[in-house]
Design an enzyme around this catalytic site. Structure first.
Site, mmCIF file in Angstrom:
data_model
loop_
_atom_site.group_PDB
_atom_site.id
_atom_site.type_symbol
_atom_site.label_atom_id
_atom_site.label_comp_id
_atom_site.label_asym_id
_atom_site.label_seq_id
_atom_site.Cartn_x
_atom_site.Cartn_y
_atom_site.Cartn_z
ATOM 1 N N ASP A 94 0.805 -1.233 0.000
ATOM 2 C CA ASP A 94 0.000 0.000 0.000
ATOM 3 C C ASP A 94 0.831 1.273 0.000
ATOM 4 O O ASP A 94 0.307 2.336 0.298
ATOM 5 C CB ASP A 94 -0.945 0.008 1.209
ATOM 6 N N GLU A 95 2.084 1.192 -0.356
ATOM 7 C CA GLU A 95 2.921 2.381 -0.282
ATOM 8 C C GLU A 95 4.026 2.296 -1.325
ATOM 9 O O GLU A 95 4.584 1.222 -1.555
ATOM 10 C CB GLU A 95 3.553 2.462 1.114
#
Length: 443
Positions: A94-95
């Site tokens: 998610d990053e």
DNA sequence: TCTGGGGTCCTAGTGCGT
DNA sequence: TCTGACGCACTAGGACCC
């Protein structure tokens, strides 16, 4: 992405929108992977023991992670990032860092970032936050400040003003141990790190850590965005609900982990030279033992045999709470493992067996009695009912399982039904698509 | 409160060949 | 043949990240 796992669950399950959701291990030794912002209000946060989270927020929905759908959504987001720049460095599902200078996008970076956030929301229904800055360190800090659902830009010349008042823990690489070292030296903020000077930090923390921390505190971070980082090791580990005290069970679990590890190695098309066994004992002390082979291998038998040998050299009489098996020193190719085979032949002859004959150490270990599986159905799991359609497991126990029948596109909570756990009409299902659904709680 | 899983990087000690 | 310096590989542990 904001509270990623929990946000996906809320988007998938209309009845959870706006409610506290906690995703993580649900066993007695589970920890929180992600808590929704509604749960964070009650003090629940990542890495907290699940038991503690349940006390703080008993009314939250507690769900197991569904990595399959998280990966699907991550792929969609990474593809959108790739439209902005070819140079992307994913940090996790998610990053990611994106080097905008490597792209050929016209226009104000702020406008690019806002458009990207809108595109992510349109494609996934989830909110993303963006930090825009001249270095990875500052972009990361800015993105944390931007959460949830925001954009923070660090203008050139304002870096020190942003960094100086922040606590030392904000800096990349400062965890509890380093923060405590610094605290004992009277250093609490980033400005105080910068003021302390590099020699003092090197004295406190060692050369590599001290120098890099001093540079970061001064706002100096020229680490490039690196796409396609090479994996350096592959490992699997399991924490057991209750400590293992039986050596046969330890051996059985080591075999199982070695198999899983070798399968993942093969799946990645890699092989490795160093086999590592990790053992966490009843008192949480953690030992690693490793052995470097003469040639890389992805052979499950070789990984298993090496791991077994390493584990057997460790005193586990007090009990074992975690076992792990890993392989490092990775190569892109697999060599015929002649040396390992020769060693095996030697051991066999030393044991009095003919080469090729099965030795006691190779005899299949009878699997220990399966620990009781509290639930065949895990909370959060996707299911399909022949009559009622798609839903998810809300809970189960005493021979019953409760299903909520709803899909992401529903505008409100779905209906709830309870079945026998072995109801033949009930089966596991793939997660329903999430694409484009309006996000629930702003992350 | 009682601590997951999958990784990376650094440091220090040790053994070995030159 | 012995010894010390040096570099490298290996091992183990610790800290950190998401």
């Amino acid at each position: 992405m904001d509270a990623f796992f929990a946000a996906v669950e809320q988007a998938s399950k209309p009845s959870l929108r706006g409610k506290p959701v906690v995703v993580g291990g649900l066993g007695p030794r589970g920890v929180v992977a992600t808590a929704s912002y509604e749960a964070r209000v009650h003090g629940v946060h990542s890495a907290m023991a699940m038991a503690h989270a349940r006390r703080l927020c008993p009314n939250a929905a507690y769900l197991v992670p569904r990595f399959g759908i998280y990966r699907q959504i991550s792929d969609i987001v990474m593809a959108l990032l790739a439209e902005v720049s070819p140079l992307i460095e994913p940090l996790s599902l998610d990053e990611a860092f994106v080097d905008l200078e490597a792209g050929d996008l016209a226009g104000d970076p702020r406008a690019v970032a806002e458009r990207l956030r809108a595109d992510i929301r349109a494609a996934t229904g989830l909110t993303a936050s963006v930090g825009l800055a001249g270095s990875k360190l500052l972009a990361k800090i800015a993105s944390e400040q931007a959460k949830p659902d925001g954009l923070v830009v660090v203008e050139p010349g304002t870096e020190r003003a942003l960094l100086d008042p922040l606590p030392v823990r904000t800096l990349w690489g400062v965890g509890p141990a380093t923060a405590e070292h610094l605290r004992r030296a009277g250093i609490l903020t980033v400005a105080e790190i910068a003021q302390a000077g590099e020699p003092e930090l090197v004295r406190l923390l060692g050369k590599a850590h001290g120098s890099s921390l001093h540079a970061m505190a001064a706002g100096l971070d020229n680490r490039p965005v690196v796409a396609d980082r090479d994996v350096k090791s592959i490992s699997v580990e399991d924490t057991f609900d209750t400590d293992l005290t039986d050596r046969a069970r330890v051996r059985f679990e080591i075999d199982r982990l070695a198999d899983r590890c070798a399968q993942r190695l093969r799946g990645a098309g890699r092989s490795g030279r160093t086999v590592v066994v990790k053992i966490r004992r009843y008192d949480f002390s953690t030992l690693t033992r490793s052995e470097t082979l003469r040639a890389p291998t992805d052979d499950p038998a070789v990984v298993k045999e090496t791991a077994r040998r390493l584990a057997e050299a460790v005193d586990t009489t007090g009990g074992v709470r975690l076992l792990g098996v890993g392989v490092s020193g990775l190569a892109d190719f697999t060599q015929e493992d002649l040396f390992a085979q020769a060693a095996q032949t030697l051991r066999e002859s030393e044991a009095g067996a003919e080469p090729g004959q099965v030795t006691p150490a190779e005899l299949p270990v009878a699997p220990p009695p399966e620990p009781e599986r509290a639930n065949r159905w895990l909370p959060g799991q996707d299911v399909e009912h022949a009559e009622h359609g798609a839903g998810w497991v809300q809970g189960s126990g005493v021979g019953r399982v409760t299903i909520r029948f709803e899909v992401p596109s529903d505008s409100g909570p779905g209906r709830v039904r309870t079945f026998a756990v072995d109801d033949p009409a009930l089966s596991r299902a793939e997660p329903p698509a999430l694409t484009g659904h309006p996000s629930p709680a702003g992350g």
